[in-house]
Design a protein around this motif. Structure first.
Motif, PDB file in Angstrom:
ATOM      1  N   LYS A  25       0.680  -1.228   0.031  1.00 31.82           N
ATOM      2  CA  LYS A  25       0.373  -0.119  -0.057  1.00 31.82           C
ATOM      3  C   LYS A  25       0.914   1.419  -0.260  1.00 31.82           C
ATOM      4  CE  LYS A  25      -3.710  -2.484   2.924  1.00 31.82           C
ATOM      5  NZ  LYS A  25      -4.172  -2.018   3.948  1.00 31.82           N
ATOM      6  N   PRO A  26       0.429   2.591  -0.668  1.00 32.84           N
ATOM      7  CA  PRO A  26       1.329   3.578  -0.487  1.00 32.84           C
ATOM      8  C   PRO A  26       1.392   4.287   1.205  1.00 32.84           C
ATOM      9  CG  PRO A  26      -0.737   3.706  -2.180  1.00 32.84           C
ATOM     10  CD  PRO A  26      -0.587   2.947  -1.320  1.00 32.84           C
ATOM     11  N   GLU A  27       0.494   3.804   1.884  1.00 34.73           N
ATOM     12  CA  GLU A  27       1.237   4.362   3.114  1.00 34.73           C
ATOM     13  C   GLU A  27       2.267   3.284   3.386  1.00 34.73           C
ATOM     14  OE1 GLU A  27      -2.082   3.092   2.057  1.00 34.73           O
ATOM     15  OE2 GLU A  27      -2.944   2.243   3.678  1.00 34.73           O
ATOM     16  N   GLU A  28       3.171   2.310   3.600  1.00 36.23           N
ATOM     17  CA  GLU A  28       4.051   1.401   3.935  1.00 36.23           C
ATOM     18  C   GLU A  28       5.199   1.742   2.959  1.00 36.23           C
ATOM     19  OE1 GLU A  28       2.066  -1.753   2.984  1.00 36.23           O
ATOM     20  OE2 GLU A  28       1.333  -2.582   4.864  1.00 36.23           O
ATOM     21  N   THR A  29       5.189   2.986   2.317  1.00 38.06           N
ATOM     22  CA  THR A  29       6.673   3.895   1.704  1.00 38.06           C
ATOM     23  C   THR A  29       7.117   4.124   3.269  1.00 38.06           C
ATOM     24  OG1 THR A  29       5.084   4.569  -0.235  1.00 38.06           O
ATOM     25  CG2 THR A  29       7.516   5.877   0.755  1.00 38.06           C
ATOM     26  N   ALA A  30       8.391   3.141   3.268  1.00 37.15           N
ATOM     27  CA  ALA A  30       9.394   3.737   4.571  1.00 37.15           C
ATOM     28  C   ALA A  30      10.920   3.557   4.212  1.00 37.15           C
ATOM     29  CB  ALA A  30       8.707   2.717   5.284  1.00 37.15           C
ATOM     30  N   VAL A  31      12.109   3.419   4.998  1.00 38.41           N
ATOM     31  CA  VAL A  31      13.319   2.667   5.080  1.00 38.41           C
ATOM     32  C   VAL A  31      12.714   1.838   5.877  1.00 38.41           C
ATOM     33  CG1 VAL A  31      15.561   2.799   5.809  1.00 38.41           C
ATOM     34  CG2 VAL A  31      14.361   5.094   4.381  1.00 38.41           C
ATOM     35  N   TYR A  32      13.118   0.046   5.643  1.00 39.11           N
ATOM     36  CA  TYR A  32      13.060  -1.128   6.181  1.00 39.11           C
ATOM     37  C   TYR A  32      13.980  -1.390   6.977  1.00 39.11           C
ATOM     38  CZ  TYR A  32       8.037  -1.376   4.614  1.00 39.11           C
ATOM     39  OH  TYR A  32       6.397  -1.362   4.272  1.00 39.11           O
ATOM     40  N   TYR A  33      14.342  -1.598   7.716  1.00 39.59           N
ATOM     41  CA  TYR A  33      15.189  -2.112   8.294  1.00 39.59           C
ATOM     42  C   TYR A  33      14.850  -3.433   9.227  1.00 39.59           C
ATOM     43  CZ  TYR A  33      15.962   3.046   8.981  1.00 39.59           C
ATOM     44  OH  TYR A  33      15.990   4.151   8.588  1.00 39.59           O
ATOM     45  N   CYS A  34      16.613  -4.433   9.280  1.00 43.43           N
ATOM     46  CA  CYS A  34      16.383  -5.376  10.266  1.00 43.43           C
ATOM     47  C   CYS A  34      16.939  -5.169  11.464  1.00 43.43           C
ATOM     48  CB  CYS A  34      16.611  -6.808   9.599  1.00 43.43           C
ATOM     49  SG  CYS A  34      18.605  -6.464   9.598  1.00 43.43           S
ATOM     50  N   ASN A  35      16.405  -6.278  13.205  1.00 37.73           N
ATOM     51  CA  ASN A  35      17.880  -5.677  13.913  1.00 37.73           C
ATOM     52  C   ASN A  35      17.597  -7.213  14.669  1.00 37.73           C
ATOM     53  OD1 ASN A  35      19.336  -4.394  15.202  1.00 37.73           O
ATOM     54  ND2 ASN A  35      18.491  -2.439  15.422  1.00 37.73           N
ATOM     55  N   VAL A  36      18.118  -7.101  15.585  1.00 34.73           N
ATOM     56  CA  VAL A  36      18.276  -8.053  16.505  1.00 34.73           C
ATOM     57  C   VAL A  36      17.352  -7.909  17.520  1.00 34.73           C
ATOM     58  CG1 VAL A  36      19.733  -9.659  18.368  1.00 34.73           C
ATOM     59  CG2 VAL A  36      20.919  -9.357  15.825  1.00 34.73           C
ATOM     60  N   VAL A  37      16.592  -8.788  18.274  1.00 31.87           N
ATOM     61  CA  VAL A  37      15.593  -8.163  18.838  1.00 31.87           C
ATOM     62  C   VAL A  37      15.395  -9.239  20.189  1.00 31.87           C
ATOM     63  CG1 VAL A  37      14.125  -6.998  17.416  1.00 31.87           C
ATOM     64  CG2 VAL A  37      13.490 -10.063  18.094  1.00 31.87           C
ATOM     65  N   LYS A  38      15.143  -8.965  20.991  1.00 32.45           N
ATOM     66  CA  LYS A  38      14.952  -9.804  22.760  1.00 32.45           C
ATOM     67  C   LYS A  38      14.387 -10.821  22.342  1.00 32.45           C
ATOM     68  CE  LYS A  38      14.964  -5.557  25.486  1.00 32.45           C
ATOM     69  NZ  LYS A  38      14.340  -4.592  25.976  1.00 32.45           N
ATOM     70  N   SER A  39      13.028 -10.953  21.718  1.00 34.07           N
ATOM     71  CA  SER A  39      12.047 -12.448  21.922  1.00 34.07           C
ATOM     72  C   SER A  39      11.420 -11.954  21.012  1.00 34.07           C
ATOM     73  CB  SER A  39      11.894 -12.580  23.257  1.00 34.07           C
ATOM     74  OG  SER A  39      10.925 -11.650  24.023  1.00 34.07           O
ATOM     75  N   ILE A  40      10.689 -12.732  20.962  1.00 34.41           N
ATOM     76  CA  ILE A  40       8.725 -12.715  20.104  1.00 34.41           C
ATOM     77  C   ILE A  40       7.959 -12.505  20.826  1.00 34.41           C
ATOM     78  CG2 ILE A  40       6.945 -14.144  19.323  1.00 34.41           C
ATOM     79  CD1 ILE A  40       8.597 -13.844  17.462  1.00 34.41           C
ATOM     80  N   GLY A  41       8.036 -12.250  22.217  1.00 33.09           N
ATOM     81  CA  GLY A  41       6.883 -11.412  22.963  1.00 33.09           C
ATOM     82  C   GLY A  41       7.272 -10.134  23.338  1.00 33.09           C
ATOM     83  N   ASP A  42       8.711  -9.980  23.444  1.00 34.38           N
ATOM     84  CA  ASP A  42       9.164  -8.175  23.336  1.00 34.38           C
ATOM     85  C   ASP A  42      10.276  -8.292  22.141  1.00 34.38           C
ATOM     86  OD1 ASP A  42      10.975  -6.506  26.052  1.00 34.38           O
ATOM     87  OD2 ASP A  42      10.094  -6.366  24.075  1.00 34.38           O
ATOM     88  N   PRO A  43       9.612  -7.946  21.366  1.00 35.55           N
ATOM     89  CA  PRO A  43      10.389  -7.311  19.718  1.00 35.55           C
ATOM     90  C   PRO A  43      11.120  -6.202  19.392  1.00 35.55           C
ATOM     91  CG  PRO A  43       8.672  -7.195  19.451  1.00 35.55           C
ATOM     92  CD  PRO A  43       8.359  -7.431  20.450  1.00 35.55           C
ATOM     93  N   ALA A  44      11.613  -5.972  21.095  1.00 34.94           N
ATOM     94  CA  ALA A  44      12.896  -4.423  21.662  1.00 34.94           C
ATOM     95  C   ALA A  44      13.652  -5.480  20.814  1.00 34.94           C
ATOM     96  CB  ALA A  44      12.746  -3.755  22.498  1.00 34.94           C
TER      97      ALA A  44
END
Length: 123
Positions: free
Chosen positions: A87-106
């Motif tokens: 969708k047009p509103e999904e225009t963005a810069v996309y990043y990946c990263n390592v997160v704490k867990s599935i339950g806490d994806p920070a």
């Protein structure tokens, strides 16, 4: 700390698809829960999807459920994001990263981000 390199972005029309890749350094990639985030112009970074390292359990933001699929290839130290029906509103810069867990994806390292990959969806 791993090094992350995102790729696969581009310009597409609404309704089309893209597949993003994130290559990570490090020998323990399969232990990491990985996630994709995005940041649209003038907005904060938001969570998109995550995948655990061992079981491959996934989690998605409500707005992308049913359209986006996160996957990983531990042999290649790579995580993917298949994006359909963009969708047009999904225009963005996309990043990946390592997160704490599935339950806490920070992000584990909140001050580390790769360069990201630009996704532009035209209407």
């Amino acid at each position: 700390q791993v090094q992350l390199v995102e790729s696969g972005g581009g310009l597409v029309q609404a309704g089309e698809s893209l597949r993003l890749s994130c290559a990570a350094s490090g020998r323990t990639f399969d232990l990491y829960t990985m996630a994709w985030f995005r940041q649209a112009p003038g907005k904060g970074r938001e969570f998109v999807a995550a995948i655990s390292g061992s079981s491959g359990t996934t989690r998605y933001a409500d707005c992308v459920k049913g359209r986006f699929t996160i996957s990983r290839d531990n042999a290649k130290n790579t995580v993917y994001l298949q994006m359909n029906s963009l969708k047009p509103e999904e225009t963005a810069v996309y990043y990946c990263n390592v997160v704490k867990s599935i339950g806490d994806p920070a992000p584990i390292w909140s001050d580390y981000w790769g360069e990201g990959t630009q996704v532009t969806v035209s209407s």
